[in-house]
Design an enzyme around this catalytic site. Sequence first.
Site, PDB file in Angstrom:
ATOM      1  N   GLU A   1      12.010  -5.807  -4.710  1.00 35.77           N
ATOM      2  CA  GLU A   1      11.672  -5.768  -3.296  1.00 35.77           C
ATOM      3  C   GLU A   1      11.357  -6.926  -2.275  1.00 35.77           C
ATOM      4  O   GLU A   1      10.495  -6.945  -1.642  1.00 35.77           O
ATOM      5  CB  GLU A   1      10.160  -4.680  -3.512  1.00 35.77           C
ATOM      6  CG  GLU A   1      10.815  -3.262  -4.034  1.00 35.77           C
ATOM      7  CD  GLU A   1       9.275  -2.467  -4.129  1.00 35.77           C
ATOM      8  OE1 GLU A   1       9.477  -1.191  -3.824  1.00 35.77           O
ATOM      9  OE2 GLU A   1       8.238  -2.770  -4.400  1.00 35.77           O
TER      10      GLU A   1
ATOM     11  N   ASP B   1       2.642  12.637 -11.865  1.00 34.02           N
ATOM     12  CA  ASP B   1       3.359  11.782 -10.894  1.00 34.02           C
ATOM     13  C   ASP B   1       4.139  10.785 -11.651  1.00 34.02           C
ATOM     14  O   ASP B   1       3.412   9.855 -12.329  1.00 34.02           O
ATOM     15  CB  ASP B   1       2.051  11.285  -9.940  1.00 34.02           C
ATOM     16  CG  ASP B   1       2.632  10.257  -8.841  1.00 34.02           C
ATOM     17  OD1 ASP B   1       3.799  10.210  -8.702  1.00 34.02           O
ATOM     18  OD2 ASP B   1       1.835   9.750  -8.138  1.00 34.02           O
TER      19      ASP B   1
ATOM     20  N   GLY C   1       3.513  -1.130  -4.704  1.00 32.21           N
ATOM     21  CA  GLY C   1       4.372  -2.146  -4.945  1.00 32.21           C
ATOM     22  C   GLY C   1       4.939  -2.567  -6.297  1.00 32.21           C
ATOM     23  O   GLY C   1       4.188  -2.543  -7.280  1.00 32.21           O
TER      24      GLY C   1
ATOM     25  N   THR D   1       5.364   8.129 -10.013  1.00 30.71           N
ATOM     26  CA  THR D   1       5.299   7.004  -9.348  1.00 30.71           C
ATOM     27  C   THR D   1       4.956   5.863 -10.320  1.00 30.71           C
ATOM     28  O   THR D   1       3.820   6.152 -10.747  1.00 30.71           O
ATOM     29  CB  THR D   1       4.705   6.975  -8.025  1.00 30.71           C
ATOM     30  OG1 THR D   1       5.277   8.319  -7.427  1.00 30.71           O
ATOM     31  CG2 THR D   1       5.011   5.742  -7.237  1.00 30.71           C
TER      32      THR D   1
ATOM     33  N   MET E   1       0.799  -1.136   0.165  1.00 28.06           N
ATOM     34  CA  MET E   1      -0.050   0.037   0.042  1.00 28.06           C
ATOM     35  C   MET E   1       0.754   1.154  -0.003  1.00 28.06           C
ATOM     36  O   MET E   1       2.138   1.277   0.815  1.00 28.06           O
ATOM     37  CB  MET E   1      -1.097   0.041   1.155  1.00 28.06           C
ATOM     38  CG  MET E   1      -1.706   0.831   1.321  1.00 28.06           C
ATOM     39  SD  MET E   1      -3.174   0.772  -0.291  1.00 28.06           S
ATOM     40  CE  MET E   1      -3.916  -0.545   0.004  1.00 28.06           C
TER      41      MET E   1
ATOM     42  N   THR F   1      17.297   2.471 -18.691  1.00 27.37           N
ATOM     43  CA  THR F   1      16.298   3.476 -18.725  1.00 27.37           C
ATOM     44  C   THR F   1      16.670   4.867 -18.295  1.00 27.37           C
ATOM     45  O   THR F   1      17.383   4.895 -17.220  1.00 27.37           O
ATOM     46  CB  THR F   1      14.932   3.060 -17.817  1.00 27.37           C
ATOM     47  OG1 THR F   1      15.068   2.684 -16.609  1.00 27.37           O
ATOM     48  CG2 THR F   1      14.505   1.672 -18.397  1.00 27.37           C
ATOM     49  N   GLU F   2      16.417   5.942 -19.081  1.00 26.35           N
ATOM     50  CA  GLU F   2      17.041   7.204 -18.864  1.00 26.35           C
ATOM     51  C   GLU F   2      16.047   8.216 -18.495  1.00 26.35           C
ATOM     52  O   GLU F   2      15.950   9.414 -19.002  1.00 26.35           O
ATOM     53  CB  GLU F   2      17.939   7.737 -19.843  1.00 26.35           C
ATOM     54  CG  GLU F   2      19.136   6.765 -19.701  1.00 26.35           C
ATOM     55  CD  GLU F   2      20.319   7.130 -20.757  1.00 26.35           C
ATOM     56  OE1 GLU F   2      21.445   7.513 -20.360  1.00 26.35           O
ATOM     57  OE2 GLU F   2      19.995   6.891 -21.978  1.00 26.35           O
ATOM     58  N   GLY F   3      14.983   7.731 -17.830  1.00 28.62           N
ATOM     59  CA  GLY F   3      13.749   8.671 -17.625  1.00 28.62           C
ATOM     60  C   GLY F   3      13.401   9.503 -18.899  1.00 28.62           C
ATOM     61  O   GLY F   3      13.016   9.068 -19.892  1.00 28.62           O
TER      62      GLY F   3
ATOM     63  N   ASP G   1       7.278   0.768 -13.574  1.00 26.86           N
ATOM     64  CA  ASP G   1       6.664  -0.273 -13.687  1.00 26.86           C
ATOM     65  C   ASP G   1       5.820  -0.551 -15.007  1.00 26.86           C
ATOM     66  O   ASP G   1       5.831  -1.528 -15.419  1.00 26.86           O
ATOM     67  CB  ASP G   1       5.821  -0.359 -12.238  1.00 26.86           C
ATOM     68  CG  ASP G   1       6.741  -0.343 -11.014  1.00 26.86           C
ATOM     69  OD1 ASP G   1       8.059  -0.903 -11.059  1.00 26.86           O
ATOM     70  OD2 ASP G   1       6.165   0.165 -10.087  1.00 26.86           O
TER      71      ASP G   1
HETATM   72  O1  RIB Z   1       7.905   1.619  -8.649  1.00 27.70           O
HETATM   73  C1  RIB Z   1       6.850   2.301  -7.766  1.00 27.70           C
HETATM   74  C2  RIB Z   1       6.502   1.680  -6.541  1.00 27.70           C
HETATM   75  O2  RIB Z   1       7.835   1.681  -5.817  1.00 27.70           O
HETATM   76  C3  RIB Z   1       5.558   2.346  -5.522  1.00 27.70           C
HETATM   77  O3  RIB Z   1       4.288   2.104  -5.956  1.00 27.70           O
HETATM   78  C4  RIB Z   1       5.758   1.786  -4.211  1.00 27.70           C
HETATM   79  O4  RIB Z   1       5.203   1.067  -3.660  1.00 27.70           O
HETATM   80  C5  RIB Z   1       7.536   1.573  -4.288  1.00 27.70           C
HETATM   81  O5  RIB Z   1       7.463   0.190  -3.998  1.00 27.70           O
END
Ligand code: RIB
Length: 296
Positions: free
Chosen positions: A138, A235, A39, A237, A12, A209-211, A241
Site C-alpha cells: 500500500e 470480521d 492499514g 479484516t 484510518m 494463503t487460501e483463507g 495481516d
Molecule cells: O489488511 C486489512 C487492511 O487493509 C485494513 O485495515 C485497511 O486499512 C486496508 O488497507
Amino acid sequence: MAKITVIGSSSMDLVVTSSKRPKAGETVLGESFKTVPGGKGANQAVAAARLGAEVHMIGCIGDDHYGKEILANLQSNGVNTSYMKVVKGESGTAHIVLAEEDNSIIVVQGANARLTPSVIEKAEEVISQSQMVLIQQEIPKETVGFVGSVCKKHSVPLMLNPAPARKVKDELMEAASYITPNEHEASILFDGAEIEESLRNLPNKLFLTEGKKGVRYFDGNKMVVVPAYPVDIVDTTGAGDTFNAAFAVGVSEGMDLLNSLRFANRAASISVTAFGAQGGMPTRREVDTLMKRYSL
Ligand code: RIB
C-alpha cells in the site's frame, strides 16, 4: 525477543456494516459506522508487537487528526514509532464495507504515498539490525523495491506480503526470503501461471494463503497444506495481516516453517473473532494457550 521492522501503510479504517453489499448504482441502508486504526503495515506492526516482538514501524502519517490517532495507537500497542514521518496533508484512509461475511475495501493512500526511498535511507540502521523486515504494497512500488535492495545488502530476511495485488520486479522476488500472496495476488505476481508450478519453483519461499483452507507451500519434496482453524467469524479484516506478522514472529524466533505457519494460522483464526482489523489481534498468551490446549 524477535526484532522485526515493519515497513508500510498506516491508515484510518472507515467501516460501514450492512446486511447487503450495494451493486453499482444501488443505495442500501447500512447498520453502523465506526472508525478504527488500520492499514496493512500498522496492522502487521501491532499484531507482531502483541505477539511479543520488538517492533519498529517505518511509515508516513498526515498532520491531521487521524495521523495523531494512528500514532497514539501504534505507541499504545508497544510499537516503536521513531521512524514514523509526519507529512503535510491527509493520512491514509480505507473505506470498508462489511457485508455478507466478508469485506470490500477502497484504500486512499494519502500520506502513505509519501513513503519514499529517502524515508527508508534514514532508517537503514534499524533495518540492518532486524531479524526480519515485513513489507506490503500500500506504499509506492519503488519504495518496496528499494527495501528489497537494502535487505539484500545487509542480509536481512524480507517477508513480502504482496497485498494489494501488483506485479513486482524480478529483483524484488529474488531479494525476498518469504512471499505470502493469496490466490488473486499470486495470479498477478506470476502472470496467471499454474499456482502448483509457481509453488514448486519457489520451495520454502512461496506461501499461498487460501483463507478458510489454510496455507500451501512446497517443501522441496512435497506440497504441504497447513489447515486453518475453524472459528465463528465476526470480521475478516486484518486476518491476513495477523497471519503475516505471526509468521514473521515464528520464523524470527527460530520455529521451523511448519510450526511458524501453525502459529500464524492460530493467530489469524483468533483475529477474525472480533470487529476491526486490530480488534481481534491476539496477545502471545492467547495464541500459546490455544497451541498448548490442542498440542499444535
Ligand atoms: O489488511 C486489512 C487492511 O487493509 C485494513 O485495515 C485497511 O486499512 C486496508 O488497507
